[in-house]
Write a protein that holds these residues in place. Structure first.
Motif, PDB file in Angstrom:
ATOM      1  N   SER A 114       0.815  -1.214   0.000  1.00 50.69           N
ATOM      2  CA  SER A 114       0.000   0.000   0.000  1.00 50.69           C
ATOM      3  C   SER A 114       0.852   1.270   0.000  1.00 50.69           C
ATOM      4  O   SER A 114       1.906   1.332   0.646  1.00 50.69           O
ATOM      5  CB  SER A 114      -0.900   0.012   1.237  1.00 50.69           C
ATOM      6  OG  SER A 114      -1.506   1.283   1.414  1.00 50.69           O
ATOM      7  N   THR A 115       0.373   2.280  -0.703  1.00 58.20           N
ATOM      8  CA  THR A 115       1.066   3.571  -0.722  1.00 58.20           C
ATOM      9  C   THR A 115       1.051   4.249   0.643  1.00 58.20           C
ATOM     10  O   THR A 115       1.765   5.240   0.842  1.00 58.20           O
ATOM     11  CB  THR A 115       0.426   4.516  -1.765  1.00 58.20           C
ATOM     12  OG1 THR A 115      -0.988   4.603  -1.530  1.00 58.20           O
ATOM     13  CG2 THR A 115       0.675   4.005  -3.176  1.00 58.20           C
ATOM     14  N   ASP A 116       0.275   3.719   1.579  1.00 59.82           N
ATOM     15  CA  ASP A 116       0.315   4.252   2.948  1.00 59.82           C
ATOM     16  C   ASP A 116       1.718   4.142   3.537  1.00 59.82           C
ATOM     17  O   ASP A 116       2.088   4.911   4.435  1.00 59.82           O
ATOM     18  CB  ASP A 116      -0.659   3.495   3.857  1.00 59.82           C
ATOM     19  CG  ASP A 116      -2.115   3.778   3.529  1.00 59.82           C
ATOM     20  OD1 ASP A 116      -2.386   4.796   2.864  1.00 59.82           O
ATOM     21  OD2 ASP A 116      -2.982   2.983   3.938  1.00 59.82           O
ATOM     22  N   HIS A 117       2.515   3.198   3.018  1.00 56.90           N
ATOM     23  CA  HIS A 117       3.859   2.972   3.561  1.00 56.90           C
ATOM     24  C   HIS A 117       4.867   4.034   3.114  1.00 56.90           C
ATOM     25  O   HIS A 117       5.985   4.068   3.640  1.00 56.90           O
ATOM     26  CB  HIS A 117       4.364   1.580   3.184  1.00 56.90           C
ATOM     27  CG  HIS A 117       3.592   0.479   3.853  1.00 56.90           C
ATOM     28  ND1 HIS A 117       3.570   0.320   5.220  1.00 56.90           N
ATOM     29  CD2 HIS A 117       2.802  -0.504   3.333  1.00 56.90           C
ATOM     30  CE1 HIS A 117       2.811  -0.724   5.520  1.00 56.90           C
ATOM     31  NE2 HIS A 117       2.332  -1.242   4.404  1.00 56.90           N
ATOM     32  N   TYR A 118       4.495   4.882   2.155  1.00 61.29           N
ATOM     33  CA  TYR A 118       5.379   5.992   1.813  1.00 61.29           C
ATOM     34  C   TYR A 118       5.717   6.801   3.070  1.00 61.29           C
ATOM     35  O   TYR A 118       6.863   7.207   3.270  1.00 61.29           O
ATOM     36  CB  TYR A 118       4.710   6.923   0.795  1.00 61.29           C
ATOM     37  CG  TYR A 118       4.704   6.428  -0.625  1.00 61.29           C
ATOM     38  CD1 TYR A 118       5.819   5.829  -1.196  1.00 61.29           C
ATOM     39  CD2 TYR A 118       3.575   6.597  -1.419  1.00 61.29           C
ATOM     40  CE1 TYR A 118       5.816   5.393  -2.513  1.00 61.29           C
ATOM     41  CE2 TYR A 118       3.553   6.174  -2.741  1.00 61.29           C
ATOM     42  CZ  TYR A 118       4.677   5.571  -3.284  1.00 61.29           C
ATOM     43  OH  TYR A 118       4.655   5.151  -4.587  1.00 61.29           O
ATOM     44  N   ASN A 119       4.719   7.042   3.885  1.00 68.98           N
ATOM     45  CA  ASN A 119       4.937   7.843   5.091  1.00 68.98           C
ATOM     46  C   ASN A 119       5.942   7.200   6.035  1.00 68.98           C
ATOM     47  O   ASN A 119       6.701   7.905   6.719  1.00 68.98           O
ATOM     48  CB  ASN A 119       3.611   8.078   5.820  1.00 68.98           C
ATOM     49  CG  ASN A 119       2.733   9.104   5.112  1.00 68.98           C
ATOM     50  OD1 ASN A 119       3.225  10.125   4.654  1.00 68.98           O
ATOM     51  ND2 ASN A 119       1.446   8.803   4.987  1.00 68.98           N
ATOM     52  N   ASP A 120       5.964   5.870   6.086  1.00 63.87           N
ATOM     53  CA  ASP A 120       6.939   5.184   6.926  1.00 63.87           C
ATOM     54  C   ASP A 120       8.362   5.510   6.484  1.00 63.87           C
ATOM     55  O   ASP A 120       9.268   5.676   7.305  1.00 63.87           O
ATOM     56  CB  ASP A 120       6.717   3.664   6.864  1.00 63.87           C
ATOM     57  CG  ASP A 120       5.358   3.251   7.394  1.00 63.87           C
ATOM     58  OD1 ASP A 120       4.851   3.921   8.305  1.00 63.87           O
ATOM     59  OD2 ASP A 120       4.808   2.253   6.897  1.00 63.87           O
ATOM     60  N   VAL A 121       8.544   5.595   5.164  1.00 60.77           N
ATOM     61  CA  VAL A 121       9.864   5.913   4.603  1.00 60.77           C
ATOM     62  C   VAL A 121      10.188   7.386   4.803  1.00 60.77           C
ATOM     63  O   VAL A 121      11.295   7.749   5.228  1.00 60.77           O
ATOM     64  CB  VAL A 121       9.905   5.551   3.105  1.00 60.77           C
ATOM     65  CG1 VAL A 121      11.248   5.974   2.490  1.00 60.77           C
ATOM     66  CG2 VAL A 121       9.663   4.066   2.904  1.00 60.77           C
ATOM     67  N   TRP A 122       9.234   8.248   4.533  1.00 60.10           N
ATOM     68  CA  TRP A 122       9.483   9.696   4.596  1.00 60.10           C
ATOM     69  C   TRP A 122       9.835  10.159   6.000  1.00 60.10           C
ATOM     70  O   TRP A 122      10.596  11.121   6.159  1.00 60.10           O
ATOM     71  CB  TRP A 122       8.271  10.449   4.067  1.00 60.10           C
ATOM     72  CG  TRP A 122       8.018  10.225   2.606  1.00 60.10           C
ATOM     73  CD1 TRP A 122       8.932   9.841   1.656  1.00 60.10           C
ATOM     74  CD2 TRP A 122       6.767  10.350   1.923  1.00 60.10           C
ATOM     75  NE1 TRP A 122       8.345   9.731   0.429  1.00 60.10           N
ATOM     76  CE2 TRP A 122       7.007  10.032   0.555  1.00 60.10           C
ATOM     77  CE3 TRP A 122       5.475  10.697   2.323  1.00 60.10           C
ATOM     78  CZ2 TRP A 122       5.991  10.057  -0.403  1.00 60.10           C
ATOM     79  CZ3 TRP A 122       4.456  10.725   1.366  1.00 60.10           C
ATOM     80  CH2 TRP A 122       4.721  10.412   0.037  1.00 60.10           C
ATOM     81  N   GLN A 123       9.312   9.486   7.005  1.00 60.10           N
ATOM     82  CA  GLN A 123       9.678   9.847   8.375  1.00 60.10           C
ATOM     83  C   GLN A 123      11.178   9.678   8.599  1.00 60.10           C
ATOM     84  O   GLN A 123      11.816  10.490   9.271  1.00 60.10           O
ATOM     85  CB  GLN A 123       8.893   8.985   9.363  1.00 60.10           C
ATOM     86  CG  GLN A 123       7.416   9.314   9.451  1.00 60.10           C
ATOM     87  CD  GLN A 123       6.659   8.370  10.370  1.00 60.10           C
ATOM     88  OE1 GLN A 123       7.259   7.563  11.086  1.00 60.10           O
ATOM     89  NE2 GLN A 123       5.342   8.462  10.356  1.00 60.10           N
ATOM     90  N   HIS A 124      11.741   8.625   8.030  1.00 50.91           N
ATOM     91  CA  HIS A 124      13.188   8.397   8.155  1.00 50.91           C
ATOM     92  C   HIS A 124      13.978   9.350   7.242  1.00 50.91           C
ATOM     93  O   HIS A 124      15.079   9.782   7.597  1.00 50.91           O
ATOM     94  CB  HIS A 124      13.518   6.943   7.821  1.00 50.91           C
ATOM     95  CG  HIS A 124      13.026   5.961   8.832  1.00 50.91           C
ATOM     96  ND1 HIS A 124      13.702   5.708  10.013  1.00 50.91           N
ATOM     97  CD2 HIS A 124      11.909   5.193   8.859  1.00 50.91           C
ATOM     98  CE1 HIS A 124      13.036   4.808  10.713  1.00 50.91           C
ATOM     99  NE2 HIS A 124      11.945   4.474  10.043  1.00 50.91           N
ATOM    100  N   ASP A 125      13.396   9.680   6.076  1.00 51.56           N
ATOM    101  CA  ASP A 125      14.057  10.618   5.168  1.00 51.56           C
ATOM    102  C   ASP A 125      14.342  11.946   5.858  1.00 51.56           C
ATOM    103  O   ASP A 125      15.388  12.564   5.644  1.00 51.56           O
ATOM    104  CB  ASP A 125      13.173  10.907   3.952  1.00 51.56           C
ATOM    105  CG  ASP A 125      13.061   9.752   2.985  1.00 51.56           C
ATOM    106  OD1 ASP A 125      13.755   8.738   3.180  1.00 51.56           O
ATOM    107  OD2 ASP A 125      12.267   9.864   2.032  1.00 51.56           O
ATOM    108  N   ALA A 126      13.395  12.405   6.655  1.00 54.80           N
ATOM    109  CA  ALA A 126      13.521  13.713   7.303  1.00 54.80           C
ATOM    110  C   ALA A 126      14.652  13.747   8.316  1.00 54.80           C
ATOM    111  O   ALA A 126      15.118  14.825   8.688  1.00 54.80           O
ATOM    112  CB  ALA A 126      12.201  14.081   7.983  1.00 54.80           C
ATOM    113  N   LEU A 127      15.109  12.579   8.728  1.00 53.52           N
ATOM    114  CA  LEU A 127      16.181  12.489   9.725  1.00 53.52           C
ATOM    115  C   LEU A 127      17.536  12.165   9.106  1.00 53.52           C
ATOM    116  O   LEU A 127      18.568  12.604   9.605  1.00 53.52           O
ATOM    117  CB  LEU A 127      15.827  11.416  10.761  1.00 53.52           C
ATOM    118  CG  LEU A 127      14.530  11.643  11.560  1.00 53.52           C
ATOM    119  CD1 LEU A 127      14.256  10.422  12.436  1.00 53.52           C
ATOM    120  CD2 LEU A 127      14.624  12.907  12.392  1.00 53.52           C
ATOM    121  N   ASP A 128      17.526  11.386   8.027  1.00 48.87           N
ATOM    122  CA  ASP A 128      18.788  10.881   7.487  1.00 48.87           C
ATOM    123  C   ASP A 128      18.646  10.643   5.989  1.00 48.87           C
ATOM    124  O   ASP A 128      17.901   9.757   5.553  1.00 48.87           O
ATOM    125  CB  ASP A 128      19.154   9.573   8.191  1.00 48.87           C
ATOM    126  CG  ASP A 128      20.483   8.993   7.721  1.00 48.87           C
ATOM    127  OD1 ASP A 128      21.166   9.639   6.899  1.00 48.87           O
ATOM    128  OD2 ASP A 128      20.824   7.884   8.176  1.00 48.87           O
TER     129      ASP A 128
END
Length: 211
Positions: A114-128
């Motif tokens: 599901s594209t809902d998992h994009y947010n799981d990735v983006w949360q980490h993007d904002a940190l590293d």
């Protein structure tokens, strides 16, 4: 990123079958063979081509256009639709090249989910910007491959309009390079909608009529 010798635009692909199904389609084996544009996606791409002609090409006659696109089907079909519209101008020079380095970002273990998992990735993007959580391609890896394309196009061309056709995350990340912004901030930039064209180098627009 090098000093710009061309005018760059970015274009996100039109609505795709994967968009409708709300699944992540980032594997080359899948993206280059399935998840084409929907009928609405084709309509969006044709409209984007019309707007591009009206807002830019018609105001700068004689300016050559290079369309450089991801080879994923949804981007390729978008680029082809735009090319058809542009070719309706009798004197317009236009070319289309497929570029694998503009492919969608690899989303690792979330592929096909599901594209809902994009947010799981983006949360980490904002940190590293170098993280590979969920086996994803890092932000910096995407930025590097996309900016390599831009820099090579600048090296071999001068004074052209160049339209880069690709995917949401790739283009959001590439914008940070054009803006000289922190790559971790890519999700804070205004979201690119399907078939949205965005000018990246406004200061490089030539004088109207300049050949």
């Amino acid at each position: 990123m090098q000093e710009h010798h061309n005018v760059f635009f970015i274009l996100r692909h039109g609505q795709s079958e994967a968009n409708v199904a709300k699944i992540i389609s980032s594997s080359p084996a899948t993206g280059t063979t399935t998840h084409r544009l929907t009928e609405k996606g084709h309509e969006q791409a044709h409209s984007a081509g019309g707007r591009f002609v009206e807002e830019f090409l018609s105001k700068y006659p004689g300016r050559e256009l290079m369309i450089v696109s991801s080879d994923f089907l949804r981007a390729k079909e978008t680029a082809e639709d735009v090319e058809k519209v542009v070719r309706s101008l009798p004197t317009q020079k236009v070319s289309l090249t497929l570029e694998p380095r503009l492919r969608e970002r690899s989303f690792g273990t979330w592929e096909g989910q599901s594209t809902d998992h994009y947010n799981d990735v983006w949360q980490h993007d904002a940190l590293d910007a170098d993280h590979h959580v969920f086996q994803v391609e890092s932000v910096n890896q995407v930025r590097n491959r996309a900016t390599d394309v831009v820099n090579e196009l600048n090296t071999h061309n001068h004074g052209k309009f160049i339209l880069l056709v690709a995917h949401g995350d790739v283009l959001q990340i590439l914008q940070t390079a054009f803006l000289r912004a922190d790559p971790r901030s890519h999700r804070s930039l205004r979201h690119l909608e399907n078939a949205e064209v965005r000018l990246m180098t406004p200061t490089m627009l030539p004088a109207q009529g300049d050949h």
